[in-house]
Design an enzyme around this catalytic site. Sequence first.
Site, PDB file in Angstrom:
ATOM      1  N   LYS A  66      -4.623   6.932  -5.078  1.00 34.21           N
ATOM      2  CA  LYS A  66      -4.395   7.149  -4.100  1.00 34.21           C
ATOM      3  C   LYS A  66      -3.362   7.297  -2.709  1.00 34.21           C
ATOM      4  O   LYS A  66      -3.748   8.104  -2.166  1.00 34.21           O
ATOM      5  CB  LYS A  66      -5.230   5.775  -3.052  1.00 34.21           C
ATOM      6  CG  LYS A  66      -6.361   5.252  -3.966  1.00 34.21           C
ATOM      7  CD  LYS A  66      -6.564   3.820  -3.721  1.00 34.21           C
ATOM      8  CE  LYS A  66      -8.160   3.425  -4.380  1.00 34.21           C
ATOM      9  NZ  LYS A  66      -8.887   2.075  -4.078  1.00 34.21           N
ATOM     10  N   ASP A 102     -12.093   2.762   1.814  1.00 33.40           N
ATOM     11  CA  ASP A 102     -12.187   1.781   1.371  1.00 33.40           C
ATOM     12  C   ASP A 102     -12.143   0.632   2.807  1.00 33.40           C
ATOM     13  O   ASP A 102     -13.072  -0.715   2.016  1.00 33.40           O
ATOM     14  CB  ASP A 102     -10.891   1.374   0.910  1.00 33.40           C
ATOM     15  CG  ASP A 102     -11.249   1.751  -0.653  1.00 33.40           C
ATOM     16  OD1 ASP A 102     -12.055   2.184  -1.406  1.00 33.40           O
ATOM     17  OD2 ASP A 102      -9.629   2.203  -1.037  1.00 33.40           O
TER      18      ASP A 102
END
Length: 280
Positions: A66, A102
């Site tokens: 990420k 997220d």
Amino acid sequence: MSSLYAVFGHPVGHSLSPRIHAAFGRQAGIDLRYEAIDATPEEFPRALEAFAAAGGAGANITLPHKQAAYALCATRTERAQRAGAVNTIVRSAEGWHGDNTDGAGLVRDLTERHRLDLRQRRTLLIGAGGAARGVAPSLLDAGVGDLYIVNRTPERADALADALGQPGRVHARYMADLPALGSFDLLVNATSAARGGGLPPLPMSLLAPRCAAVDLSYGEVAIPFLAWARAGGAQQAVDGLGMLVEQAAESFALWHGVRPLTDEVYAELQARHAALVTAD
């Protein structure tokens, strides 16, 4: 011809993302291909280049890529910039455009599916990697109270606290400090520690009487933390399956311009919960 999408991770073979996006595509009447691409950190930049060359239109990014994905993006949304991590990319004229869904996925799951009021909850975030970075800004925006961040590597906790830019509200601490921190109304486990052989030692004193405990992982990986929380009397113990579905819906909307309905997909996956063995 159907558009090409993927999830990149390492390992990624057990990812539920292909199944989730296939279900969303059927629901929306959109023909798409969605693959799981396993790439080590060393292979990831080249794998992303090859994906773009093959016509890849967008991708999800999971552990451990990420923060690397953030660096490879030409442009980024504000929420990705605040997180310093990217979990969703879309192809643009300039290159990859990075976003982070997220946090939005977590907050939607907790507030709408689990009916949790996050406001003013004294919160402990365990971990300071890409997953923690993705959810911390959204937790603050949702109105949690003081946010404490602990991590095995103290420098990473300090860096995340600094990046969030709210020194009066966000506090970095060391793992050794845990017994002295008092109790929390919300605990969020953003580590992948269970993959590597166990949770850090957590004192039961962390759990306030009406505490909610959340693991960003799901399946077997989430069991140790959630079992610890239940044993300590947590009022709610929530795994990351709902967050996974909700962040996927956010990604799907970014790519296709329509937000799918998530409850049916979540219910179908939850029914297979015993078979889930890994995290996204």
